[in-house]
Design a protein around this motif. Structure first.
Motif, mmCIF file in Angstrom:
data_model
loop_
_atom_site.group_PDB
_atom_site.id
_atom_site.type_symbol
_atom_site.label_atom_id
_atom_site.label_comp_id
_atom_site.label_asym_id
_atom_site.label_seq_id
_atom_site.Cartn_x
_atom_site.Cartn_y
_atom_site.Cartn_z
ATOM 1 N N GLU A 94 -3.432 -29.274 -2.158
ATOM 2 C CA GLU A 94 -4.334 -30.378 -1.817
ATOM 3 C C GLU A 94 -4.422 -31.389 -2.945
ATOM 4 O OE1 GLU A 94 -8.962 -31.210 -0.401
ATOM 5 O OE2 GLU A 94 -8.238 -29.174 -0.710
ATOM 6 N N TYR A 97 -1.124 -33.485 -3.062
ATOM 7 C CA TYR A 97 -0.805 -34.399 -1.974
ATOM 8 C C TYR A 97 -1.931 -35.374 -1.630
ATOM 9 C CZ TYR A 97 2.510 -30.579 -0.917
ATOM 10 O OH TYR A 97 3.465 -29.611 -0.978
ATOM 11 N N PRO A 189 3.278 -42.640 1.670
ATOM 12 C CA PRO A 189 3.276 -41.179 1.783
ATOM 13 C C PRO A 189 4.704 -40.637 1.700
ATOM 14 C CG PRO A 189 1.879 -42.169 3.476
ATOM 15 C CD PRO A 189 2.631 -43.294 2.828
ATOM 16 N N GLY A 191 5.697 -37.903 3.078
ATOM 17 C CA GLY A 191 6.029 -37.178 4.298
ATOM 18 C C GLY A 191 5.990 -35.680 4.142
ATOM 19 N N ALA A 193 3.357 -33.729 3.797
ATOM 20 C CA ALA A 193 2.216 -33.077 4.435
ATOM 21 C C ALA A 193 1.504 -34.064 5.341
ATOM 22 C CB ALA A 193 1.252 -32.535 3.372
ATOM 23 N N THR A 194 0.779 -33.539 6.317
ATOM 24 C CA THR A 194 0.049 -34.427 7.226
ATOM 25 C C THR A 194 -1.174 -35.026 6.551
ATOM 26 O OG1 THR A 194 -1.126 -32.482 8.081
ATOM 27 C CG2 THR A 194 0.834 -33.208 9.283
ATOM 28 N N GLU A 195 -1.867 -34.241 5.730
ATOM 29 C CA GLU A 195 -3.037 -34.732 5.007
ATOM 30 C C GLU A 195 -2.593 -35.203 3.632
ATOM 31 O OE1 GLU A 195 -6.004 -35.051 6.350
ATOM 32 O OE2 GLU A 195 -5.297 -34.192 8.239
ATOM 33 N N GLU A 196 -2.032 -36.403 3.590
ATOM 34 C CA GLU A 196 -1.457 -36.922 2.352
ATOM 35 C C GLU A 196 -1.985 -38.320 2.073
ATOM 36 O OE1 GLU A 196 2.952 -37.736 0.337
ATOM 37 O OE2 GLU A 196 2.783 -37.190 2.452
#
Length: 261
Positions: A94, A97, A189, A191, A193-196
Protein backbone atom coordinates in the motif's frame (compact mmCIF):
# COMPACT_ATOMS: atom_id res chain seq x y z
CA UNK A 1 7.40 -1.77 -22.82
CA UNK A 2 7.97 1.75 -24.10
CA UNK A 3 11.32 3.29 -24.95
CA UNK A 4 12.02 6.66 -23.37
CA UNK A 5 13.49 9.01 -26.00
CA UNK A 6 16.35 9.94 -23.73
CA UNK A 7 18.86 11.46 -26.13
CA UNK A 8 21.49 11.54 -23.42
CA UNK A 9 24.80 10.20 -24.64
CA UNK A 10 26.57 12.49 -22.19
CA UNK A 11 24.39 11.36 -19.33
CA UNK A 12 25.12 7.76 -20.31
CA UNK A 13 28.67 8.19 -19.00
CA UNK A 14 27.32 9.48 -15.71
CA UNK A 15 24.91 6.54 -15.67
CA UNK A 16 27.62 3.94 -16.16
CA UNK A 17 29.80 5.39 -13.41
CA UNK A 18 26.99 5.90 -10.94
CA UNK A 19 24.37 3.25 -11.72
CA UNK A 20 24.84 1.63 -8.32
CA UNK A 21 24.79 5.03 -6.61
CA UNK A 22 21.51 5.98 -8.30
CA UNK A 23 19.96 2.71 -7.21
CA UNK A 24 21.13 3.35 -3.66
CA UNK A 25 19.60 6.86 -3.68
CA UNK A 26 16.24 5.42 -4.64
CA UNK A 27 16.62 2.59 -2.16
CA UNK A 28 17.38 5.08 0.60
CA UNK A 29 14.13 6.87 -0.13
CA UNK A 30 12.33 3.56 0.37
CA UNK A 31 14.22 2.84 3.62
CA UNK A 32 15.89 -0.08 1.91
CA UNK A 33 18.82 -0.70 4.26
CA UNK A 34 19.92 -4.26 3.62
CA UNK A 35 22.95 -5.44 5.62
CA UNK A 36 26.10 -5.53 3.54
CA UNK A 37 26.53 -9.24 3.95
CA UNK A 38 23.06 -9.91 2.58
CA UNK A 39 23.42 -7.76 -0.53
CA UNK A 40 27.09 -7.79 -1.37
CA UNK A 41 28.74 -7.52 -4.76
CA UNK A 42 29.11 -11.30 -4.90
CA UNK A 43 25.39 -11.67 -4.36
CA UNK A 44 24.71 -9.34 -7.26
CA UNK A 45 26.98 -11.40 -9.50
CA UNK A 46 25.27 -14.57 -8.41
CA UNK A 47 21.80 -13.24 -9.11
CA UNK A 48 22.67 -11.97 -12.57
CA UNK A 49 24.82 -14.84 -13.83
CA UNK A 50 23.56 -18.09 -12.32
CA UNK A 51 20.60 -18.83 -14.58
CA UNK A 52 20.13 -22.28 -13.08
CA UNK A 53 19.12 -20.89 -9.68
CA UNK A 54 15.47 -21.43 -8.94
CA UNK A 55 13.84 -18.03 -9.39
CA UNK A 56 11.28 -18.69 -6.68
CA UNK A 57 14.06 -19.37 -4.16
CA UNK A 58 15.78 -16.14 -5.12
CA UNK A 59 12.54 -14.21 -4.76
CA UNK A 60 11.90 -15.78 -1.38
CA UNK A 61 15.38 -14.82 -0.17
CA UNK A 62 14.92 -11.26 -1.40
CA UNK A 63 11.51 -11.04 0.25
CA UNK A 64 12.92 -12.26 3.58
CA UNK A 65 15.79 -9.77 3.41
CA UNK A 66 13.47 -6.90 2.50
CA UNK A 67 11.05 -7.76 5.30
CA UNK A 68 13.90 -7.86 7.82
CA UNK A 69 15.30 -4.56 6.54
CA UNK A 70 12.04 -2.68 7.02
CA UNK A 71 11.11 -4.24 10.35
CA UNK A 72 10.27 -1.51 12.86
CA UNK A 73 10.44 1.30 10.27
CA UNK A 74 7.87 3.22 8.27
CA UNK A 75 8.17 3.06 4.50
CA UNK A 76 8.18 0.52 1.72
CA UNK A 77 10.72 -1.75 0.10
CA UNK A 78 10.61 -2.77 -3.56
CA UNK A 79 13.15 -4.90 -5.40
CA UNK A 80 12.78 -4.80 -9.18
CA UNK A 81 14.70 -6.31 -12.08
CA UNK A 82 15.80 -3.30 -14.13
CA UNK A 83 16.15 -5.40 -17.28
CA UNK A 84 12.59 -6.76 -17.27
CA UNK A 85 10.49 -4.70 -14.86
CA UNK A 86 9.65 -7.78 -12.80
CA UNK A 87 9.10 -7.07 -9.11
CA UNK A 88 11.20 -9.54 -7.12
CA UNK A 89 10.13 -8.49 -3.63
CA UNK A 90 7.84 -5.95 -1.99
CA UNK A 91 7.08 -4.97 1.59
CA UNK A 92 4.14 -2.67 2.42
CA UNK A 93 2.48 -2.70 -0.98
CA UNK A 94 0.00 0.00 0.00
CA UNK A 95 2.82 2.39 0.83
CA UNK A 96 4.57 1.48 -2.41
CA UNK A 97 1.57 2.07 -4.68
CA UNK A 98 -1.01 4.23 -2.99
CA UNK A 99 0.92 7.08 -1.36
CA UNK A 100 2.59 9.78 -3.45
CA UNK A 101 5.19 11.95 -1.72
CA UNK A 102 7.78 14.55 -2.61
CA UNK A 103 10.79 12.56 -3.88
CA UNK A 104 13.46 14.75 -2.28
CA UNK A 105 17.02 14.16 -3.46
CA UNK A 106 16.00 11.12 -5.52
CA UNK A 107 14.85 13.61 -8.19
CA UNK A 108 18.36 15.03 -8.70
CA UNK A 109 19.54 12.67 -11.49
CA UNK A 110 16.46 13.69 -13.50
CA UNK A 111 17.26 17.37 -12.87
CA UNK A 112 20.76 16.69 -14.21
CA UNK A 113 19.36 14.92 -17.26
CA UNK A 114 17.00 17.80 -18.04
CA UNK A 115 19.89 20.26 -17.73
CA UNK A 116 22.12 18.15 -19.99
CA UNK A 117 19.40 18.03 -22.62
CA UNK A 118 18.88 21.79 -22.36
CA UNK A 119 22.59 22.45 -22.86
CA UNK A 120 22.92 24.13 -19.47
CA UNK A 121 25.67 21.73 -18.42
CA UNK A 122 27.83 19.03 -19.97
CA UNK A 123 30.03 16.30 -18.53
CA UNK A 124 32.94 18.75 -18.19
CA UNK A 125 30.99 21.56 -16.54
CA UNK A 126 32.17 22.57 -13.08
CA UNK A 127 30.23 24.39 -10.36
CA UNK A 128 31.56 25.71 -7.05
CA UNK A 129 29.25 25.03 -4.11
CA UNK A 130 29.14 27.79 -1.43
CA UNK A 131 27.54 25.39 1.04
CA UNK A 132 23.93 26.61 0.95
CA UNK A 133 21.24 27.61 -1.52
CA UNK A 134 19.37 30.77 -0.51
CA UNK A 135 16.31 31.95 -2.40
CA UNK A 136 13.59 34.46 -1.65
CA UNK A 137 11.67 32.27 0.78
CA UNK A 138 13.58 29.00 0.58
CA UNK A 139 16.99 28.20 2.01
CA UNK A 140 18.63 24.80 2.05
CA UNK A 141 22.08 23.85 3.38
CA UNK A 142 24.33 21.27 1.80
CA UNK A 143 25.26 18.28 3.91
CA UNK A 144 28.51 17.36 2.18
CA UNK A 145 31.92 18.57 3.38
CA UNK A 146 32.85 22.23 2.85
CA UNK A 147 35.49 23.58 0.45
CA UNK A 148 35.36 20.71 -2.02
CA UNK A 149 36.65 21.21 -5.58
CA UNK A 150 34.08 22.40 -8.16
CA UNK A 151 31.58 19.67 -8.97
CA UNK A 152 31.03 17.97 -12.32
CA UNK A 153 27.47 16.68 -12.88
CA UNK A 154 28.39 13.18 -11.74
CA UNK A 155 30.13 14.52 -8.63
CA UNK A 156 27.13 16.72 -7.82
CA UNK A 157 24.96 13.58 -7.92
CA UNK A 158 27.45 11.66 -5.79
CA UNK A 159 27.52 14.41 -3.15
CA UNK A 160 23.78 15.19 -3.54
CA UNK A 161 24.64 18.88 -3.64
CA UNK A 162 21.57 20.98 -2.82
CA UNK A 163 23.07 24.22 -4.13
CA UNK A 164 23.95 22.61 -7.45
CA UNK A 165 20.49 21.22 -8.14
CA UNK A 166 18.50 24.13 -6.74
CA UNK A 167 20.35 26.54 -9.03
CA UNK A 168 19.90 24.12 -11.93
CA UNK A 169 16.19 24.09 -11.16
CA UNK A 170 16.14 27.88 -11.40
CA UNK A 171 17.92 27.79 -14.76
CA UNK A 172 15.63 25.08 -16.10
CA UNK A 173 12.63 27.29 -15.42
CA UNK A 174 8.99 26.37 -15.51
CA UNK A 175 8.69 23.51 -18.00
CA UNK A 176 11.91 21.69 -18.87
CA UNK A 177 12.21 19.47 -15.78
CA UNK A 178 8.49 18.75 -15.88
CA UNK A 179 8.78 17.74 -19.54
CA UNK A 180 11.60 15.31 -18.78
CA UNK A 181 9.68 13.76 -15.89
CA UNK A 182 6.64 13.27 -18.13
CA UNK A 183 8.79 11.07 -20.39
CA UNK A 184 9.50 8.82 -17.40
CA UNK A 185 5.74 8.53 -16.70
CA UNK A 186 5.68 10.59 -13.53
CA UNK A 187 2.04 11.37 -12.62
CA UNK A 188 0.93 8.24 -14.51
CA UNK A 189 -0.19 5.07 -12.72
CA UNK A 190 2.18 2.20 -13.50
CA UNK A 191 -0.70 -0.27 -13.80
CA UNK A 192 0.68 -2.55 -11.11
CA UNK A 193 -2.38 -2.28 -8.85
CA UNK A 194 -5.98 -1.10 -8.97
CA UNK A 195 -5.60 1.10 -5.88
CA UNK A 196 -2.69 3.16 -7.16
CA UNK A 197 -1.98 6.87 -6.81
CA UNK A 198 -1.20 8.75 -10.01
CA UNK A 199 1.00 11.22 -8.18
CA UNK A 200 1.39 14.92 -9.02
CA UNK A 201 3.36 16.67 -11.73
CA UNK A 202 2.68 20.29 -12.60
CA UNK A 203 4.83 23.29 -13.53
CA UNK A 204 5.32 26.33 -11.37
CA UNK A 205 2.69 29.05 -11.59
CA UNK A 206 3.46 32.02 -13.79
CA UNK A 207 1.93 35.25 -15.00
CA UNK A 208 -0.18 37.09 -12.43
CA UNK A 209 0.54 34.49 -9.77
CA UNK A 210 4.27 35.20 -9.83
CA UNK A 211 5.32 37.68 -7.14
CA UNK A 212 8.37 39.85 -7.62
CA UNK A 213 10.53 40.99 -4.71
CA UNK A 214 11.52 44.47 -5.82
CA UNK A 215 14.45 44.73 -3.45
CA UNK A 216 16.49 42.01 -5.15
CA UNK A 217 14.41 41.19 -8.24
CA UNK A 218 14.06 37.56 -7.21
CA UNK A 219 10.68 36.00 -7.88
CA UNK A 220 8.67 33.33 -6.15
CA UNK A 221 8.79 31.58 -9.50
CA UNK A 222 12.54 31.08 -9.10
CA UNK A 223 12.06 29.53 -5.66
CA UNK A 224 9.40 27.18 -7.05
CA UNK A 225 11.75 25.94 -9.76
CA UNK A 226 14.58 25.58 -7.24
CA UNK A 227 12.36 23.50 -4.99
CA UNK A 228 11.44 21.27 -7.91
CA UNK A 229 15.11 20.81 -8.79
CA UNK A 230 15.81 19.26 -5.37
CA UNK A 231 12.51 17.42 -5.08
CA UNK A 232 11.12 19.62 -2.30
CA UNK A 233 7.99 20.86 -4.07
CA UNK A 234 4.38 19.72 -3.81
CA UNK A 235 4.29 20.15 -7.59
CA UNK A 236 6.26 16.90 -7.91
CA UNK A 237 4.96 13.90 -5.96
CA UNK A 238 5.54 10.26 -6.83
CA UNK A 239 4.90 6.84 -5.37
CA UNK A 240 7.88 4.60 -4.61
CA UNK A 241 6.95 2.29 -7.51
CA UNK A 242 6.81 5.23 -9.95
CA UNK A 243 10.18 6.48 -8.78
CA UNK A 244 11.82 3.07 -8.93
CA UNK A 245 10.38 2.37 -12.39
CA UNK A 246 11.85 5.67 -13.61
CA UNK A 247 15.23 4.76 -12.10
CA UNK A 248 15.29 1.46 -13.97
CA UNK A 249 15.13 3.42 -17.22
CA UNK A 250 18.12 5.50 -16.11
CA UNK A 251 20.26 2.44 -15.38
CA UNK A 252 19.19 0.10 -18.19
CA UNK A 253 19.71 2.45 -21.15
CA UNK A 254 16.25 3.94 -21.50
CA UNK A 255 13.71 1.09 -21.40
CA UNK A 256 10.69 2.16 -19.37
CA UNK A 257 8.97 -1.05 -18.33
CA UNK A 258 5.58 -1.52 -16.74
CA UNK A 259 6.34 -3.22 -13.43
CA UNK A 260 5.03 -6.78 -13.26
CA UNK A 261 4.27 -8.87 -10.22
Amino acid sequence: MTLVALGFRTFDRVRREHALLLTCVCAALLLFNLPHAEFSGSALTFLSNNSSQDESEVDAALQDAATSALAGHEGAVIVIDAQTGRVRAIVNAEGAYAQALMPGSAIKPFTALAALRAGLIDEDSRTVCPGRFTGLSFSLPCVHADHLPPFSPSQAIAYSCNYYFATLGQRLGRDRLISTLHEFDFAQPTGIATEESAGVLRPCESGNQTLLAESNHVSEQADCAAREGVGESNHIQATPIQLLTAYTALVNGGALYQPQL
